[in-house]
Design an enzyme around this catalytic site. Structure first.
Site, PDB file in Angstrom:
ATOM      1  N   CYS A 192       0.832  -1.209   0.000  1.00 36.27           N
ATOM      2  CA  CYS A 192       0.000   0.000   0.000  1.00 36.27           C
ATOM      3  C   CYS A 192       0.867   1.259   0.000  1.00 36.27           C
ATOM      4  CB  CYS A 192      -0.987  -0.037   1.158  1.00 36.27           C
ATOM      5  SG  CYS A 192      -2.424   0.993   0.814  1.00 36.27           S
ATOM      6  N   GLU A 231      -1.383  -8.955   3.273  1.00 34.55           N
ATOM      7  CA  GLU A 231      -1.157  -9.589   4.586  1.00 34.55           C
ATOM      8  C   GLU A 231      -2.456 -10.122   5.201  1.00 34.55           C
ATOM      9  OE1 GLU A 231      -0.669  -6.372   3.848  1.00 34.55           O
ATOM     10  OE2 GLU A 231      -1.270  -5.001   5.465  1.00 34.55           O
ATOM     11  N   HIS A 281      -3.407  -4.801   0.486  1.00 33.61           N
ATOM     12  CA  HIS A 281      -2.899  -5.327   1.762  1.00 33.61           C
ATOM     13  C   HIS A 281      -2.978  -6.851   1.740  1.00 33.61           C
ATOM     14  CE1 HIS A 281      -2.394  -1.604   4.050  1.00 33.61           C
ATOM     15  NE2 HIS A 281      -3.456  -1.150   3.402  1.00 33.61           N
TER      16      HIS A 281
HETATM   17  N1  GLN Z   1      -1.974   6.841   2.989  1.00 33.43           N
HETATM   18  C1  GLN Z   1      -2.062   6.119   1.759  1.00 33.43           C
HETATM   19  C2  GLN Z   1      -3.419   6.281   1.103  1.00 33.43           C
HETATM   20  O1  GLN Z   1      -4.373   6.638   1.749  1.00 33.43           O
HETATM   21  C3  GLN Z   1      -1.730   4.651   1.952  1.00 33.43           C
HETATM   22  C4  GLN Z   1      -2.717   3.932   2.794  1.00 33.43           C
HETATM   23  C5  GLN Z   1      -2.209   2.625   3.327  1.00 33.43           C
HETATM   24  O2  GLN Z   1      -1.025   2.352   3.301  1.00 33.43           O
HETATM   25  N2  GLN Z   1      -3.095   1.813   3.834  1.00 33.43           N
HETATM   26  O3  GLN Z   1      -3.565   6.065  -0.070  1.00 33.43           O
END
Ligand code: GLN
Length: 539
Positions: free
Chosen positions: A388, A515, A513
């Site tokens: 992410c 994970e 994500h």
């Molecule tokens: N802050 C970033 C976004 O909102 C990444 C979010 C995250 O890593 N979950 O796009």
């Protein structure tokens, strides 16, 4: 099959409910206990469903500070939940949904909306019965279709905000029959080093609290740091009236995955069998195999640097850590997690590890350190996995390498001209409404032949998301000049889902994500990928 239910033959028995409450203090393993009871019942062939009820007044866990509450877990349908849902998914190998996480704030706001809509026909709206009924409706809804439904009540009994939940689960037994409900209370018994004795007083008081709300538990799980002598259970039994057999010591263990077999070996198992009318011996082969793997001594150990903002609470990155561990077990290599503080990180820190993982995150703190990690990985061919935010910083790193020094995300630098990560058109202005996050399952199409496709061994994958910003494809040429290629996108090609480095042993980053979909029994391919690359690099 409804994937919110666990595997196992559907049995024609009356639906059962197990309520897991906690006393003395929170954070002693109520979630693991609930998940482990579920795992044992699943291993006996029961069809298990599970739910977390959280009494705090938040609507979901999305805005909770992860440093305090641990990671925000995301379900396939985009519910932002607390980390216990992650335990449930890993232990039961299921995919849960919004209905498996019930927070007081959400139930309350739905109730208030109902009142505003005039649906309560002029009634005075009260905690009892309106709120308690609404809680019971949530329980009934989440339980639908299973043989046994496990409900964990967050916090400790006696907390002001938890009272309605305790009352709701008490009333629930009157509705479905007390014989169909099992109450398990998890208490903590401290060991006082100076006098070298276990102290049951706080547990006694906690039992007292629960009884004062009309719940007489069927079993007590006693959490201790070290195995406690039988006298501890004896004393609690004497003072609470619960048979000593059903007061079970659960001392700390080397791995949480030992708890299901430990429960199966304890007298709690007899109680569960009787309660369920199921005397089948649990098939715990997969747990035994897992414990063996956890305790094996692999020939090689790799150092994985986790470049993180919160470095004093492992719970903040729980699913990432579990995913790395599972990959280590699958690959047969030891894992040494090195916490790299993103705010102070230097190239020396990056050089000292065999692979780098940059996990998700929000806000600008520590971002330059994460960009530096991606830059280092690109330039020194260090295995890198970006999750992410870990993808976004790698794109920023690549574009800066291509010469646009002020390349940034508008999240950290709203005024930047070179907004390589940005809020797409139509999304601007809604940044703080909490409604614009891209949450839950989305499909990605991977370019065939890419590292991403090879790692997954597929070109169409589904992963869970939780982010607001996107890669700005206007900078595609710079991204490529900086050493990365876009190797996965949304099926319509509009959103970047994967980037990877060309001419690099393993540099892969995803906007998702992954994970959350890793399981202790089945590691996620991306984590297997970084572990393998890290060992190869070492060899
Ligand atoms: N802050 C970033 C976004 O909102 C990444 C979010 C995250 O890593 N979950 O796009």
């Amino acid at each position: 099959m409804d994937s919110t239910k666990t595997h196992g033959a559907k049995q024609q028995t009356k639906q059962k409910y197990i309520f897991v409450t906690g006393g003395v203090l929170s954070g002693v393993g109520k979630g693991i206990t609930a998940a482990s009871i579920g795992a044992v019942l699943q291993a006996k062939g029961a069809y298990v469903s599970i739910q977390k009820c959280d009494p705090y007044l938040n609507v979901d866990a999305g805005l909770l500070n992860p440093a305090e509450h641990g990671e925000c877990f995301v379900t396939k349908d985009g519910a932002e939940t607390d980390l216990d849902l992650g335990h449930y998914e890993r232990f039961l190998d299921v995919e849960l949904t919004q209905k498996n996480a019930s927070l007081a704030g959400r139930i309350m706001s739905e109730l208030i909306a109902d009142e505003r809509a005039g649906n309560l026909r002029g009634k005075t709206v009260q905690v009892v019965p309106h709120f308690t009924n609404a809680i019971q409706d949530k329980i009934a809804e989440a339980a639908e279709g299973s043989d046994v439904h496990i409900v964990e009540i967050g916090g400790t009994v006696g907390d002001y905000e938890g009272l309605a939940f305790i009352e709701a689960i008490r009333e629930f037994a009157a509705k479905v029959g007390r014989e169909n409900c099992l109450y398990v209370h998890v208490v903590y018994v401290p060991f006082i080093g100076t006098s070298k004795e276990f102290k049951t007083k706080p547990a006694q008081n906690a039992m007292h609290d629960l009884r004062s709300f009309g719940i007489f538990p069927d079993a007590v799980v006693v959490r201790t740091e070290q195995p406690a002598p039988a006298s501890v259970a004896h004393k609690i039994s004497l003072l609470s009236g619960i048979p000593q057999d059903y007061i079970v010591d659960m001392p700390n263990v080397d791995t949480v995955y030992r708890i299901p077999p430990n429960i199966a070996d304890s007298s709690l198992h007899n109680l569960l069998s009787k309660f369920m009318g199921n005397s089948t011996a649990p098939d715990l082969a997969k747990w035994q195999k897992l414990i063996k793997l956890v305790n094996s001594s692999p020939k090689k150990t790799v150092k994985i640097g986790l470049v993180a903002k919160y470095i004093d609470n492992e719970d903040t990155y729980l699913s990432v850590l579990e995913a790395l561990k599972a990959a280590g077990w699958e690959v047969g290599v030891g894992l040494d997690i090195v916490w790299i503080n993103a705010e102070t990180a230097t190239d020396q820190d990056f050089a000292a590890v065999d692979g780098l993982v940059v996990p998700g995150g929000f806000g600008g703190r520590g971002v330059e350190g994460k960009i530096a990690a991606a830059t280092y990985a690109l330039e020194h061919k260090k295995p890198y996995l970006g999750l992410c935010l870990g993808l976004q910083v790698s794109v920023i790193a690549a574009v800066r390498r291509a010469g646009l020094q002020d390349a940034d995300s508008t999240e950290f630098n709203p005024a930047t001209k070179n907004n390589v990560v940005y809020i797409m058109e139509g999304q601007q202005g809604k940044e703080s409404t909490g409604g614009t996050l891209r949450l839950g399952d989305y499909t990605a199409t991977l370019r065939s032949g890419s590292l991403a496709a090879k790692t997954y061994d597929q070109t169409k994958i589904i992963e869970r998301h939780r982010h607001r910003y996107e890669v700005n494809q206007k900078f595609k040429n710079h991204i490529e000049k900086g050493g990365l290629v876009i190797s996965g996108t949304s099926p319509d090609g509009k959103l970047v889902e994967f980037v990877e480095a060309t001419d690099h042993p393993f540099f892969l980053a995803t906007q998702a994500h992954p994970e959350f979909k890793s399981r202790p029994f089945k590691a996620h391919p991306l984590f297997v990928g970084i572990m393998k690359a890290a060992v190869d690099k070492k060899a």
